[in-house]
Design an enzyme around this catalytic site. Structure first.
Site, PDB file in Angstrom:
ATOM      1  N   ASP A 223       0.807  -1.224   0.000  1.00 18.96           N
ATOM      2  CA  ASP A 223       0.000   0.000   0.000  1.00 18.96           C
ATOM      3  C   ASP A 223       0.838   1.271   0.000  1.00 18.96           C
ATOM      4  O   ASP A 223       0.426   2.303   0.534  1.00 18.96           O
ATOM      5  CB  ASP A 223      -0.972   0.023   1.196  1.00 18.96           C
ATOM      6  CG  ASP A 223      -1.887  -1.179   1.183  1.00 18.96           C
ATOM      7  OD1 ASP A 223      -2.194  -1.676   0.083  1.00 18.96           O
ATOM      8  OD2 ASP A 223      -2.286  -1.628   2.271  1.00 18.96           O
TER       9      ASP A 223
ATOM     10  N   LYS B 203       1.788   2.137  -5.144  1.00 17.40           N
ATOM     11  CA  LYS B 203       2.331   1.600  -6.405  1.00 17.40           C
ATOM     12  C   LYS B 203       1.422   1.905  -7.595  1.00 17.40           C
ATOM     13  O   LYS B 203       1.873   2.314  -8.662  1.00 17.40           O
ATOM     14  CB  LYS B 203       2.515   0.069  -6.285  1.00 17.40           C
ATOM     15  CG  LYS B 203       3.511  -0.332  -5.206  1.00 17.40           C
ATOM     16  CD  LYS B 203       3.566  -1.838  -5.012  1.00 17.40           C
ATOM     17  CE  LYS B 203       2.335  -2.429  -4.382  1.00 17.40           C
ATOM     18  NZ  LYS B 203       2.102  -2.075  -2.978  1.00 17.40           N
TER      19      LYS B 203
ATOM     20  N   GLY C  68      -4.586  -4.230  -3.797  1.00 13.59           N
ATOM     21  CA  GLY C  68      -5.568  -3.191  -4.111  1.00 13.59           C
ATOM     22  C   GLY C  68      -4.769  -1.958  -4.479  1.00 13.59           C
ATOM     23  O   GLY C  68      -4.104  -1.384  -3.626  1.00 13.59           O
ATOM     24  N   HIS C  69      -4.777  -1.608  -5.743  1.00 11.30           N
ATOM     25  CA  HIS C  69      -3.966  -0.481  -6.227  1.00 11.30           C
ATOM     26  C   HIS C  69      -4.899   0.653  -6.627  1.00 11.30           C
ATOM     27  O   HIS C  69      -5.721   0.504  -7.535  1.00 11.30           O
ATOM     28  CB  HIS C  69      -3.091  -0.931  -7.418  1.00 11.30           C
ATOM     29  CG  HIS C  69      -2.065  -1.948  -7.024  1.00 11.30           C
ATOM     30  ND1 HIS C  69      -1.191  -2.538  -7.907  1.00 11.30           N
ATOM     31  CD2 HIS C  69      -1.757  -2.481  -5.807  1.00 11.30           C
ATOM     32  CE1 HIS C  69      -0.405  -3.377  -7.257  1.00 11.30           C
ATOM     33  NE2 HIS C  69      -0.737  -3.369  -5.988  1.00 11.30           N
TER      34      HIS C  69
ATOM     35  N   GLN D  84       1.957  -5.987  -3.242  1.00  7.74           N
ATOM     36  CA  GLN D  84       2.417  -6.091  -1.845  1.00  7.74           C
ATOM     37  C   GLN D  84       3.713  -5.293  -1.669  1.00  7.74           C
ATOM     38  O   GLN D  84       3.952  -4.350  -2.407  1.00  7.74           O
ATOM     39  CB  GLN D  84       2.606  -7.562  -1.422  1.00  7.74           C
ATOM     40  CG  GLN D  84       1.304  -8.331  -1.285  1.00  7.74           C
ATOM     41  CD  GLN D  84       0.740  -8.824  -2.606  1.00  7.74           C
ATOM     42  OE1 GLN D  84       1.411  -9.495  -3.367  1.00  7.74           O
ATOM     43  NE2 GLN D  84      -0.511  -8.501  -2.893  1.00  7.74           N
TER      44      GLN D  84
HETATM   45  P1  GDP Z   1      -0.756   0.340  -3.580  1.00 12.26           P
HETATM   46  O1  GDP Z   1      -1.373  -0.927  -3.130  1.00 12.26           O
HETATM   47  O2  GDP Z   1       0.708   0.392  -3.337  1.00 12.26           O
HETATM   48  O3  GDP Z   1      -1.106   0.704  -4.996  1.00 12.26           O
HETATM   49  O4  GDP Z   1      -1.378   1.482  -2.652  1.00 12.26           O
HETATM   50  P2  GDP Z   1      -2.925   1.618  -2.209  1.00 12.26           P
HETATM   51  O5  GDP Z   1      -3.707   2.137  -3.335  1.00 12.26           O
HETATM   52  O6  GDP Z   1      -3.411   0.386  -1.548  1.00 12.26           O
HETATM   53  O7  GDP Z   1      -2.802   2.674  -1.043  1.00 12.26           O
HETATM   54  C1  GDP Z   1      -2.271   3.937  -1.232  1.00 12.26           C
HETATM   55  C2  GDP Z   1      -3.315   4.958  -0.790  1.00 12.26           C
HETATM   56  O8  GDP Z   1      -2.720   6.234  -0.673  1.00 12.26           O
HETATM   57  C3  GDP Z   1      -4.428   5.133  -1.800  1.00 12.26           C
HETATM   58  O9  GDP Z   1      -5.601   5.479  -1.132  1.00 12.26           O
HETATM   59  C4  GDP Z   1      -3.930   6.303  -2.660  1.00 12.26           C
HETATM   60  O10 GDP Z   1      -4.992   7.006  -3.282  1.00 12.26           O
HETATM   61  C5  GDP Z   1      -3.260   7.152  -1.610  1.00 12.26           C
HETATM   62  N1  GDP Z   1      -2.099   7.940  -2.050  1.00 12.26           N
HETATM   63  C6  GDP Z   1      -1.128   7.619  -2.938  1.00 12.26           C
HETATM   64  N2  GDP Z   1      -0.182   8.569  -2.961  1.00 12.26           N
HETATM   65  C7  GDP Z   1      -0.549   9.508  -2.071  1.00 12.26           C
HETATM   66  C8  GDP Z   1       0.042  10.732  -1.618  1.00 12.26           C
HETATM   67  O11 GDP Z   1       1.119  11.134  -2.018  1.00 12.26           O
HETATM   68  N3  GDP Z   1      -0.661  11.436  -0.667  1.00 12.26           N
HETATM   69  C9  GDP Z   1      -1.852  11.017  -0.178  1.00 12.26           C
HETATM   70  N4  GDP Z   1      -2.443  11.769   0.759  1.00 12.26           N
HETATM   71  N5  GDP Z   1      -2.425   9.862  -0.565  1.00 12.26           N
HETATM   72  C10 GDP Z   1      -1.772   9.115  -1.498  1.00 12.26           C
HETATM   73  P1  IMO Z   2      -0.917  -4.167  -2.296  1.00 10.99           P
HETATM   74  O1  IMO Z   2      -0.478  -4.696  -3.620  1.00 10.99           O
HETATM   75  C1  IMO Z   2      -1.037  -4.605   2.037  1.00 10.99           C
HETATM   76  C2  IMO Z   2      -1.089  -8.679   3.635  1.00 10.99           C
HETATM   77  C3  IMO Z   2      -2.354  -9.135   4.341  1.00 10.99           C
HETATM   78  C4  IMO Z   2      -1.767 -10.134   5.320  1.00 10.99           C
HETATM   79  C5  IMO Z   2      -0.632 -10.777   4.517  1.00 10.99           C
HETATM   80  C6  IMO Z   2      -1.011 -12.082   3.833  1.00 10.99           C
HETATM   81  O2  IMO Z   2      -2.214  -3.442  -2.334  1.00 10.99           O
HETATM   82  O3  IMO Z   2       0.188  -3.411  -1.631  1.00 10.99           O
HETATM   83  P2  IMO Z   2      -2.541 -12.802   1.794  1.00 10.99           P
HETATM   84  O4  IMO Z   2      -3.953 -12.415   1.430  1.00 10.99           O
HETATM   85  O5  IMO Z   2      -1.535 -12.430   0.772  1.00 10.99           O
HETATM   86  O6  IMO Z   2      -2.437 -14.225   2.230  1.00 10.99           O
HETATM   87  O7  IMO Z   2      -2.221 -11.923   3.112  1.00 10.99           O
HETATM   88  O8  IMO Z   2      -0.276  -9.827   3.531  1.00 10.99           O
HETATM   89  N1  IMO Z   2      -1.305  -8.164   2.264  1.00 10.99           N
HETATM   90  C7  IMO Z   2      -1.246  -6.877   1.931  1.00 10.99           C
HETATM   91  N2  IMO Z   2      -1.069  -5.777   2.694  1.00 10.99           N
HETATM   92  N3  IMO Z   2      -1.135  -4.484   0.696  1.00 10.99           N
HETATM   93  C8  IMO Z   2      -1.276  -5.568  -0.083  1.00 10.99           C
HETATM   94  O9  IMO Z   2      -1.238  -5.499  -1.430  1.00 10.99           O
HETATM   95  C9  IMO Z   2      -1.373  -6.832   0.532  1.00 10.99           C
HETATM   96  N4  IMO Z   2      -1.553  -8.097   0.066  1.00 10.99           N
HETATM   97  C10 IMO Z   2      -1.489  -8.899   1.137  1.00 10.99           C
HETATM   98  O10 IMO Z   2      -2.985  -8.069   4.991  1.00 10.99           O
HETATM   99  O11 IMO Z   2      -1.190  -9.460   6.406  1.00 10.99           O
HETATM  100 MG    MG Z   3      -2.884  -1.588  -1.839  1.00  7.65          MG
END
Ligand code: GDP
Ligand code: IMO
Ligand code: MG
Length: 422
Positions: free
Chosen positions: A12, A15, A39-40, A223
């Site tokens: 998270d 990416k 979840g991206h 991840q």
């Molecule tokens: P990913 O899994 O690495 O793609 O990241 P996620 O989407 O799960 O989580 C990143 C969260 O931070 C999302 O809600 C994005 O919309 C938000 N986000 C990304 N970059 C920034 C930033 O620079 N500032 C803020 N405030 N939010 C951001």
């Molecule tokens: P993105 O790509 C954050 C965590 C789960 C759990 C562990 C194992 O959005 O960064 P799994 O379902 O893979 O067996 O879970 O890994 N986890 C993540 N945490 N971002 C993710 O993906 C994750 N994918 C799995 O919360 O602790």
């Molecule tokens: Mg994510």
């Protein structure tokens, strides 16, 4: 050349946002591991999209998107993702190519995930319950069903055998699970039909040909490094190699084809699910990060645990991945903190250490912090590196010196436009 974009923490990091920003520079965007546990989030033109399996280049006309052999695909979730994008009139048949060698998540894999977590009780991983672990277990156990199998007349026989085996395993686990298999299967088979309308390829061949033709590829990690099956905080990890080497096995590219490795991290740290987190905060500061940063899982909606930036862990991730450029996300969330802290060493078994030891647990590691003066400016409207506050620049400089790699992007908000090249 193929460049990699990898999360350096526990996922998270942002990416999806950065892949979307960088896609204009690439011909192909390819996912290489993980599945719908990811979840991206992408935000542009006032719209928000969360992608789970589909690569984050999908919104750009020019780029092709590939789901590589290292990914595990849940047809049901995949179908929902396609439906969510229907307003964009994307020609998925030509723009979204799927590796025949990618493995398929069955409904019973999800049930096994739930059974396994229930059995673990208090020591559960905190899995996203998407069936990731059981599907990779079947892959390495040589029982899995692959996308290419869907082109065979008898794939349902293979399906039935594996599903039966899973149902027996669930009985053996003897945990209470409430499910309607008929309904799950009806949904699954309908989704497989949707999947079968897409284009399946021998992606390793396709990608290597593309590289020979001089095409540019960006591999999108899922991840983060600390969730890597080998190098993460085992057993509280996911079931794939999230680090640079995973891109080689997950796409079929040789290490000498890798160009840049973009390492992406938040200006602080978050983690969803269980497991050690040495810099975790349980105070007002943590609550502020959670609130201002909207720290809730994009896949499960669970609150993310928050804490200070851990430079010991970041340095480890930089090393394992061979990171060539750093990207710092969510600096805007730290505006208004009077003092910022970063962890620069651990106290571990009576010793001060500056590396990630074999096993960190809540009660065997404590952290030593270096403190910084915060900034009060709102970063979210800033567009140029020259506008960034001095205290933020000092914070970045310290990080660069500590890990030995430059920060080239500072993200100051979730929108595609809130991205500063430095
Ligand atoms: P990913 O899994 O690495 O793609 O990241 P996620 O989407 O799960 O989580 C990143 C969260 O931070 C999302 O809600 C994005 O919309 C938000 N986000 C990304 N970059 C920034 C930033 O620079 N500032 C803020 N405030 N939010 C951001
Ligand atoms: P993105 O790509 C954050 C965590 C789960 C759990 C562990 C194992 O959005 O960064 P799994 O379902 O893979 O067996 O879970 O890994 N986890 C993540 N945490 N971002 C993710 O993906 C994750 N994918 C799995 O919360 O602790
Ligand atoms: Mg994510």
């Amino acid at each position: 050349m193929i460049d990699l974009l990898l999360g350096l923490q526990w996922g998270d990091e942002g990416k999806g946002k950065i892949v979307d920003v960088l896609t204009k520079n690439y011909d192909i965007i390819a996912r290489f591991q993980g599945g719908p546990n990811a979840g991206h989030t992408l935000i542009f033109d006032g719209n928000k999209h969360v992608l789970h399996t589909i690569p984050s280049g999908i919104f750009h006309d020019k780029a092709l998107n590939i789901v590589g052999n290292g990914v595990v695909i849940d047809p049901v979730i995949f179908q929902k993702e396609l439906e969510n994008l229907s307003v964009y009139n994307i020609d998925f048949k030509s723009k979204l190519l799927i590796s025949r060698k990618a493995h398929i998540i069955l409904p019973t894999h999800r049930l096994l995930d739930a059974a396994s977590e229930t059995l673990k009780g208090k020591s559960k991983i905190g899995s996203t319950l998407k069936g990731i672990g059981p599907t990779y277990m079947d892959k390495t156990g040589r029982n899995g069903i692959r996308i290419g199998d869907l082109e065979l007349a008898n794939w349902k026989v293979k399906y039935r055998n594996l599903a039966e085996k899973h149902l027996n395993m669930i009985k053996f686990y003897a945990v209470e699970l409430d499910f309607d298999l008929d309904q799950l299967e009806a949904e699954f088979f309908a989704a497989v039909e949707t999947l079968q309308k897409l284009t399946f390829i021998d992606s390793e061949e396709y990608i290597n040909q593309a590289l020979k033709q001089g095409k540019s590829i960006l591999a999108e990690g899922a991840q983060g490094s600390l969730l890597d099956i080998d190098f993460g905080t085992y057993p509280f990890v996911t079931s794939s190699n999230t680090t640079a080497a995973g891109a080689c096995t997950g796409l079929g590219v040789a290490p000498n084809k890798i160009g840049d490795v973009f390492g992406i991290f938040k200006a602080y740290t978050t983690r969803v699910g269980s497991g050690p987190f040495p810099t975790e905060l349980f105070d007002e500061d943590g609550a502020t990060m959670s609130k201002v940063g909207h720290e809730f899982g994009a896949t499960t909606g669970r609150p993310r645990r928050c804490g200070w930036l851990d430079l010991v862990a970041l340095k480890y991730a930089v090393e394992i991945n061979g990171v060539t450029q750093l990207m710092m996300m969510k600096g805007d969330v730290l505006s208004g903190f009077e003092t910022l802290k970063t962890c620069t060493s651990y106290n571990y078994k009576g010793e001060e250490i500056s590396h990630l030891p074999y096993n960190i647990e809540e009660d065997n590691v404590s952290v030593n912090y270096t403190e910084f003066r915060g900034w009060t400016e709102d970063l979210t409207k800033m567009t140029e590196a020259s506008q960034l506050p001095k205290n933020l620049k000092d914070y970045i400089q310290f990080i660069e010196d500590f890990v030995g790699v430059k920060v080239t992007i500072v993200s100051v908000g979730p929108d595609r436009k809130q991205t500063i090249m430095v």
